[in-house]
Write an enzyme that holds these catalytic residues in place. Structure first.
Site, PDB file in Angstrom:
ATOM      1  N   CYS A  12       0.805  -1.237   0.000  1.00 21.13           N
ATOM      2  CA  CYS A  12       0.000   0.000   0.000  1.00 21.13           C
ATOM      3  C   CYS A  12       0.834   1.281   0.000  1.00 21.13           C
ATOM      4  CB  CYS A  12      -0.920   0.002   1.214  1.00 21.13           C
ATOM      5  SG  CYS A  12      -2.119  -1.338   1.179  1.00 21.13           S
TER       6      CYS A  12
HETATM    7  N1  LIG Z   1      -2.889  -6.059   1.716  1.00 16.15           N
HETATM    8  C1  LIG Z   1      -3.381  -5.053   2.401  1.00 16.15           C
HETATM    9  O1  LIG Z   1      -3.094  -4.909   3.579  1.00 16.15           O
HETATM   10  C2  LIG Z   1      -4.345  -4.047   1.778  1.00 16.15           C
HETATM   11  C3  LIG Z   1      -4.981  -3.133   2.621  1.00 16.15           C
HETATM   12  C4  LIG Z   1      -5.875  -2.239   2.085  1.00 16.15           C
HETATM   13  C5  LIG Z   1      -6.101  -2.234   0.708  1.00 16.15           C
HETATM   14  N2  LIG Z   1      -5.460  -3.112  -0.110  1.00 16.15           N
HETATM   15  C6  LIG Z   1      -5.783  -3.092  -1.547  1.00 16.15           C
HETATM   16  O2  LIG Z   1      -6.619  -4.204  -1.830  1.00 16.15           O
HETATM   17  C7  LIG Z   1      -6.345  -4.711  -3.144  1.00 16.15           C
HETATM   18  C8  LIG Z   1      -5.986  -6.187  -3.074  1.00 16.15           C
HETATM   19  O3  LIG Z   1      -4.785  -6.333  -2.335  1.00 16.15           O
HETATM   20  P1  LIG Z   1      -4.326  -7.707  -1.690  1.00 16.15           P
HETATM   21  O4  LIG Z   1      -3.251  -7.359  -0.731  1.00 16.15           O
HETATM   22  O5  LIG Z   1      -5.480  -8.491  -1.207  1.00 16.15           O
HETATM   23  O6  LIG Z   1      -3.692  -8.443  -2.973  1.00 16.15           O
HETATM   24  P2  LIG Z   1      -3.278  -9.979  -3.070  1.00 16.15           P
HETATM   25  O7  LIG Z   1      -2.249 -10.044  -4.129  1.00 16.15           O
HETATM   26  O8  LIG Z   1      -3.011 -10.543  -1.722  1.00 16.15           O
HETATM   27  O9  LIG Z   1      -4.612 -10.692  -3.587  1.00 16.15           O
HETATM   28  C9  LIG Z   1      -5.180 -10.434  -4.827  1.00 16.15           C
HETATM   29  C10 LIG Z   1      -5.829 -11.700  -5.339  1.00 16.15           C
HETATM   30  O10 LIG Z   1      -6.472 -11.397  -6.582  1.00 16.15           O
HETATM   31  C11 LIG Z   1      -6.300 -12.504  -7.445  1.00 16.15           C
HETATM   32  N3  LIG Z   1      -6.525 -12.056  -8.812  1.00 16.15           N
HETATM   33  C12 LIG Z   1      -5.697 -11.355  -9.626  1.00 16.15           C
HETATM   34  N4  LIG Z   1      -6.295 -11.138 -10.798  1.00 16.15           N
HETATM   35  C13 LIG Z   1      -7.527 -11.694 -10.738  1.00 16.15           C
HETATM   36  C14 LIG Z   1      -8.608 -11.784 -11.642  1.00 16.15           C
HETATM   37  N5  LIG Z   1      -8.537 -11.254 -12.858  1.00 16.15           N
HETATM   38  N6  LIG Z   1      -9.719 -12.435 -11.241  1.00 16.15           N
HETATM   39  C15 LIG Z   1      -9.787 -12.981 -10.006  1.00 16.15           C
HETATM   40  N7  LIG Z   1      -8.782 -12.922  -9.097  1.00 16.15           N
HETATM   41  C16 LIG Z   1      -7.678 -12.283  -9.468  1.00 16.15           C
HETATM   42  C17 LIG Z   1      -4.902 -12.987  -7.157  1.00 16.15           C
HETATM   43  O11 LIG Z   1      -4.727 -14.339  -7.575  1.00 16.15           O
HETATM   44  C18 LIG Z   1      -4.849 -12.832  -5.627  1.00 16.15           C
HETATM   45  O12 LIG Z   1      -5.278 -14.001  -4.973  1.00 16.15           O
HETATM   46  C19 LIG Z   1      -5.239  -3.819  -3.718  1.00 16.15           C
HETATM   47  O13 LIG Z   1      -5.828  -2.762  -4.432  1.00 16.15           O
HETATM   48  C20 LIG Z   1      -4.592  -3.250  -2.451  1.00 16.15           C
HETATM   49  O14 LIG Z   1      -3.961  -2.010  -2.703  1.00 16.15           O
HETATM   50  C21 LIG Z   1      -4.594  -4.035   0.403  1.00 16.15           C
END
Ligand SMILES: NC(=O)c1ccc[n+]([C@@H]2O[C@H](COP(=O)([O-])OP(=O)(O)OC[C@H]3O[C@@H](n4cnc5c(N)ncnc54)[C@H](O)[C@@H]3O)[C@@H](O)[C@H]2O)c1
Length: 442
Positions: free
Chosen positions: A274
């Site tokens: 992030c």
């Molecule tokens: N990790 C955090 O602490 C956090 C906190 C707040 C916001 N965010 C935001 O949330 C969002 C997700 O982050 P995350 O950390 O969960 O990412 P992540 O990489 O842990 O998970 C994302 C998931 O999406 C899947 N994916 C990718 N393309 C796809 C598609 N076309 N169809 C279906 N699934 C698909 C991936 O396989 C993965 O399992 C980002 O925008 C991030 O900035 C993350």
């Protein structure tokens, strides 16, 4: 179906929540709805994650075996990689990655691909919510366009669209997904009502705002606030260190002011999915409006210079022991980007490992949360490397030990007895008596 009927389905828990992207954000969200007896259907392109959910196998540290088994054995929870099942869900919550590309500009591939797939299956009355962090305007300018173009349906008339940023803080024991208020912006009043009703079933509080771009801006503001303040204390650390003042003592004392001060902690640089990334989503969008984001750029500059500062301190520390980085064995403690989590994305420890290696050092790491480095685009050259064992024999062999993440279950007293020279970037040694004067702050 009328909005009233949909709202009643939500209240009656006869409303299926589809979650797309089952990573650090999507999986806890799935758990949160399931815990409140909402039917959930998870989607991911990664078959391994889907199998783990259906077989009850944990893959994120803070959602352990008990919870994963409950999901696997539940009649109201299922996960799939078959996107033909999208119409089964009443709401579709997108939690897919939003990284930066090679030019440090928003990489919207995952959001676009997901929206394209949804648009091919979209049915009347579905609610589509984007949760990924993104630039203000994404929902109105990108998501709705793709959804309407491919489905022939009209947002606000045939289906509902909203944006609600995720504020999940993995590893935070006080605030899990259910306890963090949820900001919601709707494309129209009805979408806002429906989205808020949905989150109200599972989350402590919803915070409605006037539209989707305001909700998108809220998330960026929160993370820019963190990035700028971390840069400030990082700068103060360097300045105070030259003056012989301990920045941590300063910050601890400043924190006693009951108003007008919020403590941030310096470190070896930014990490995680992030803070190093999100601010640049605004920088990119601001250019379209001929606006500069000077604070964001400056904070980025200060924070990205931190690993080099740690290397400089390591050079000085080794020099005081009549050694050079070239030819030394250096151990990094902590590969995860923050304490007590297994998330090593964008971790500054990788930067340190690269810099020390370029200078001719031999590098190892210790991290109980990351026993082996997984394959990734960014750190392909480190993939397969394993954490060393925690033992006096292995740790005594290093010329310097650099603490880059202060996991709380590491015995720092023990470390100080084993290590000949410690470079502490996190103030992890604050409660340890440094008998030999071999702890350097960086
Ligand atoms: N990790 C955090 O602490 C956090 C906190 C707040 C916001 N965010 C935001 O949330 C969002 C997700 O982050 P995350 O950390 O969960 O990412 P992540 O990489 O842990 O998970 C994302 C998931 O999406 C899947 N994916 C990718 N393309 C796809 C598609 N076309 N169809 C279906 N699934 C698909 C991936 O396989 C993965 O399992 C980002 O925008 C991030 O900035 C993350």
């Amino acid at each position: 179906m009328s909005l009233e009927k949909l709202l009643k389905q939500v209240l009656d828990k006869e409303y299926k929540v589809g979650i797309i992207g089952l990573g650090y954000v999507g999986l806890p969200l799935m758990w949160t709805f399931h815990e409140k007896q909402m039917p959930v259907l998870g989607f991911d392109i990664d078959q391994k994650k889907v199998d783990c959910i259906n077989e009850g196998v944990p893959y994120i540290k803070h959602l352990g075996k008990d919870k994963m088994q409950l999901l696997a054995n539940s009649d109201i929870c299922d996960a799939t990689s078959d996107f033909n099942r999208l119409p089964e869900a009443d709401a579709l919550l997108m939690c897919v990655p939003t990284p930066l590309d090679g030019h440090r500009e928003p990489d919207m591939r995952f959001v676009e691909q997901t929206t394209e797939v949804i648009s091919r299956h979209l049915r009347k009355d579905q609610l589509v919510i984007l949760e990924s962090t993104t630039w203000p305007g994404t929902t109105e300018e990108l998501i709705i366009n793709i959804l309407e173009k491919n489905s022939g349906l009209k947002a606000g008339e045939d289906f509902y669209v909203a944006y609600s940023p995720e504020r999940e803080d993995p590893g935070n024991e006080n605030f899990n997904t259910a306890k963090i208020p949820k900001v919601v912006g709707g494309h129209g009043e009805d979408a806002l009502k429906l989205a808020c009703a949905l989150y109200d079933t599972a989350i402590v509080k919803t915070v409605p705002v006037s539209n989707t771009k305001t909700a998108e801006a809220v998330k960026l503001t929160e993370n820019i606030f963190r990035s700028v303040n971390i840069a400030l204390v990082n700068e103060l650390k360097v300045v105070f260190s030259e003056m012989g003042i301990d920045v941590h003592e300063v910050l601890d004392a400043a924190e006693t002011k009951p108003f007008g001060f919020m403590k941030f902690t310096p470190g070896p640089g930014l990490g995680g999915h992030c803070i190093p990334i999100d601010p640049f989503y605004l920088t990119w969008k601001a250019r379209e409006y001929e606006q500069n984001t000077r604070f964001i750029e400056l904070a980025g500059e200060v924070n990205t210079a931190m690993p080099k500062y740690v290397v400089q301190r390591t050079i000085e520390a080794l020099n005081s022991h009549k050694k050079s980085v070239n030819g030394s064995r250096i151990l990094l403690i902590g590969l995860a980007y923050k304490p007590n989590v297994d998330d090593d994305r964008e971790s500054p420890t990788y930067k340190l490992m690269d810099y020390y290696t370029e200078l001719g050092a031999q590098i190892d790491y210790f991290d109980p949360y990351v026993p082996v480095i997984k394959e990734s685009r960014e750190h392909a050259h480190w993939a397969g490397k394993e954490s060393i064992e925690w033992s006096g024999n292995s740790i005594r062999a290093y010329d310097a030990v650099v603490i880059s993440t202060d996991h709380s279950d590491i015995d720092y007293q023990q470390l100080s007895e084993w290590a000949g020279l410690i470079i502490d970037t996190r103030n992890a040694m604050k409660h340890v008596k440094d008998k030999n004067g071999h702890v350097w702050k960086a």
